[in-house]
Design a protein around this motif. Sequence first.
Motif, PDB file in Angstrom:
ATOM      1  N   ALA A  54       0.809  -1.221   0.000  1.00 21.18           N
ATOM      2  CA  ALA A  54       0.000   0.000   0.000  1.00 21.18           C
ATOM      3  C   ALA A  54       0.840   1.267   0.000  1.00 21.18           C
ATOM      4  N   LYS A  55       1.985   1.249   0.666  1.00 26.48           N
ATOM      5  CA  LYS A  55       2.764   2.492   0.753  1.00 26.48           C
ATOM      6  C   LYS A  55       3.297   2.924  -0.607  1.00 26.48           C
ATOM      7  N   TYR A  56       3.454   1.959  -1.537  1.00 30.31           N
ATOM      8  CA  TYR A  56       3.883   2.314  -2.888  1.00 30.31           C
ATOM      9  C   TYR A  56       2.694   2.542  -3.827  1.00 30.31           C
ATOM     10  N   ALA A  57       1.507   2.133  -3.389  1.00 33.12           N
ATOM     11  CA  ALA A  57       0.318   2.290  -4.224  1.00 33.12           C
ATOM     12  C   ALA A  57      -0.403   3.608  -3.971  1.00 33.12           C
ATOM     13  N   ALA A  58      -0.411   4.060  -2.726  1.00 30.09           N
ATOM     14  CA  ALA A  58      -1.200   5.243  -2.370  1.00 30.09           C
ATOM     15  C   ALA A  58      -0.491   6.538  -2.758  1.00 30.09           C
ATOM     16  N   ASP A  59      -1.183   7.350  -3.516  1.00 28.91           N
ATOM     17  CA  ASP A  59      -0.724   8.699  -3.860  1.00 28.91           C
ATOM     18  C   ASP A  59      -1.686   9.687  -3.219  1.00 28.91           C
ATOM     19  N   ALA A  60      -1.169  10.629  -2.444  1.00 26.40           N
ATOM     20  CA  ALA A  60      -2.022  11.565  -1.705  1.00 26.40           C
ATOM     21  C   ALA A  60      -1.776  12.996  -2.135  1.00 26.40           C
ATOM     22  N   CYS A  61      -2.868  13.753  -2.157  1.00 28.16           N
ATOM     23  CA  CYS A  61      -2.850  15.181  -2.493  1.00 28.16           C
ATOM     24  C   CYS A  61      -3.709  15.899  -1.456  1.00 28.16           C
ATOM     25  N   VAL A  62      -3.329  17.118  -1.093  1.00 24.26           N
ATOM     26  CA  VAL A  62      -4.114  17.900  -0.137  1.00 24.26           C
ATOM     27  C   VAL A  62      -4.513  19.231  -0.771  1.00 24.26           C
ATOM     28  N   VAL A  63      -5.822  19.447  -0.847  1.00 24.05           N
ATOM     29  CA  VAL A  63      -6.374  20.733  -1.286  1.00 24.05           C
ATOM     30  C   VAL A  63      -7.043  21.370  -0.074  1.00 24.05           C
ATOM     31  N   THR A  64      -6.709  22.622   0.214  1.00 24.97           N
ATOM     32  CA  THR A  64      -7.321  23.316   1.343  1.00 24.97           C
ATOM     33  C   THR A  64      -8.169  24.472   0.831  1.00 24.97           C
ATOM     34  N   PHE A  65      -9.252  24.729   1.553  1.00 24.81           N
ATOM     35  CA  PHE A  65     -10.111  25.844   1.167  1.00 24.81           C
ATOM     36  C   PHE A  65     -10.493  26.663   2.392  1.00 24.81           C
ATOM     37  N   ASP A  66     -10.377  27.981   2.230  1.00 24.00           N
ATOM     38  CA  ASP A  66     -10.850  28.968   3.202  1.00 24.00           C
ATOM     39  C   ASP A  66     -11.320  30.147   2.371  1.00 24.00           C
ATOM     40  N   SER A  67     -10.746  31.330   2.542  1.00 24.70           N
ATOM     41  CA  SER A  67     -11.076  32.434   1.632  1.00 24.70           C
ATOM     42  C   SER A  67     -10.435  32.222   0.266  1.00 24.70           C
ATOM     43  N   THR A 207      -6.522  -2.180   1.721  1.00 23.64           N
ATOM     44  CA  THR A 207      -7.323  -3.291   1.208  1.00 23.64           C
ATOM     45  C   THR A 207      -7.458  -3.210  -0.308  1.00 23.64           C
ATOM     46  N   ILE A 208      -7.714  -2.005  -0.796  1.00 24.96           N
ATOM     47  CA  ILE A 208      -7.863  -1.811  -2.238  1.00 24.96           C
ATOM     48  C   ILE A 208      -6.554  -2.104  -2.959  1.00 24.96           C
ATOM     49  N   SER A 209      -5.447  -1.600  -2.422  1.00 29.19           N
ATOM     50  CA  SER A 209      -4.161  -1.758  -3.104  1.00 29.19           C
ATOM     51  C   SER A 209      -3.700  -3.203  -3.166  1.00 29.19           C
ATOM     52  N   ASN A 210      -4.247  -4.050  -2.299  1.00 31.22           N
ATOM     53  CA  ASN A 210      -3.891  -5.469  -2.302  1.00 31.22           C
ATOM     54  C   ASN A 210      -4.887  -6.316  -3.087  1.00 31.22           C
ATOM     55  N   SER A 211      -5.815  -5.660  -3.783  1.00 30.74           N
ATOM     56  CA  SER A 211      -6.788  -6.363  -4.617  1.00 30.74           C
ATOM     57  C   SER A 211      -6.371  -6.265  -6.075  1.00 30.74           C
ATOM     58  N   GLY A 212      -7.119  -6.939  -6.944  1.00 33.51           N
ATOM     59  CA  GLY A 212      -6.817  -6.887  -8.365  1.00 33.51           C
ATOM     60  C   GLY A 212      -7.447  -5.673  -9.021  1.00 33.51           C
ATOM     61  N   THR A 213      -6.790  -5.123 -10.027  1.00 33.63           N
ATOM     62  CA  THR A 213      -7.346  -3.977 -10.738  1.00 33.63           C
ATOM     63  C   THR A 213      -8.698  -4.333 -11.335  1.00 33.63           C
ATOM     64  N   GLY A 214      -9.691  -3.489 -11.080  1.00 34.63           N
ATOM     65  CA  GLY A 214     -11.036  -3.746 -11.575  1.00 34.63           C
ATOM     66  C   GLY A 214     -11.870  -4.571 -10.624  1.00 34.63           C
ATOM     67  N   ASP A 215     -11.204  -5.159  -9.612  1.00 30.32           N
ATOM     68  CA  ASP A 215     -11.911  -6.005  -8.648  1.00 30.32           C
ATOM     69  C   ASP A 215     -11.856  -5.412  -7.239  1.00 30.32           C
ATOM     70  N   GLU A 216     -11.432  -4.145  -7.143  1.00 32.65           N
ATOM     71  CA  GLU A 216     -11.292  -3.565  -5.817  1.00 32.65           C
ATOM     72  C   GLU A 216     -12.645  -3.482  -5.111  1.00 32.65           C
ATOM     73  N   PRO A 217     -12.660  -3.714  -3.796  1.00 32.95           N
ATOM     74  CA  PRO A 217     -13.931  -3.673  -3.056  1.00 32.95           C
ATOM     75  C   PRO A 217     -14.479  -2.261  -2.989  1.00 32.95           C
ATOM     76  N   GLN A 218     -15.800  -2.143  -2.963  1.00 28.63           N
ATOM     77  CA  GLN A 218     -16.439  -0.847  -2.796  1.00 28.63           C
ATOM     78  C   GLN A 218     -16.457  -0.509  -1.307  1.00 28.63           C
ATOM     79  N   ILE A 219     -15.918   0.641  -0.957  1.00 31.59           N
ATOM     80  CA  ILE A 219     -15.799   1.033   0.440  1.00 31.59           C
ATOM     81  C   ILE A 219     -17.103   1.659   0.917  1.00 31.59           C
ATOM     82  N   ASN A 220     -17.615   1.146   2.023  1.00 29.50           N
ATOM     83  CA  ASN A 220     -18.863   1.640   2.604  1.00 29.50           C
ATOM     84  C   ASN A 220     -18.541   2.488   3.823  1.00 29.50           C
TER      85      ASN A 220
END
Length: 235
Positions: A54-67, A207-220
């Motif tokens: 997962a640490k090599y699969a996850a790409d994170a971005c942060v967008v902040t909003f105020d004024s 969990t998603i990153s350890n699944s197959g592409t196209g078969d990732e579980p839907q997160i509830n």
Amino acid sequence: MPLLDEEDLIINPTTRVPIVFCLDTSGSMSGQKIAELNKAMESFYSVLLEDRTAKYAADACVVTFDSDVRVSRPFENVSHNNVPRIESPSGVTKLGEGVEKALDCLETRKQEYKDNGIEYYQPWLVLMTDGKPVNSDPVVIERAAKRAVELEAGRKLTVIPIYIGGASEQEEALAIMNRFTRIQSARSFDPEVLPELFRWISMSASTISNSGTGDEPQINFSSFVPQMQSANAIL
């Protein structure tokens, strides 16, 4: 694109999970709320870094909003362990503009994946605010909501809407946040639950990153039950 990230897209062919955090940094977020948010980001990275895939699969971005709306942290692979930190909240709540920018960032990132021949899982939008929009253009809110809902309907986006404000604005704020999703209902939590919630988000990404592409579980989102029960859930 930063040189480090461009090189990473070439040398790290792992199927990616792109996650953009769209975070309220208005003045009302000062104090405990911003402190808990920063703890939450640390928890998110901590869990993912313990997972060798997962640490090599996850790409994170942060967008902040105020004024204003800012890309506080462009997309970067979690393996770099460059934990974002939010400082000095101020201003009002341009929620619609923040979501629009977050969706733009996801679209750009998906194109970067395509340009580099990298596969990716369904993107995530984690939307968090502590109040209703202030000085946010209703036209922009409607446009961003339409985009998010259409992407979600096409299974091209997962939206996680989080409210950490007070009871006085809760009903209106939740109603507005729910305009950005038809699948996950916005939920209200006390700020101290955020680190636990972000751990759940990172575990879901693992969990998603350890699944197959196209078969990732839907997160509830409704499956998250905090051990530290939010006072908002009790009231």
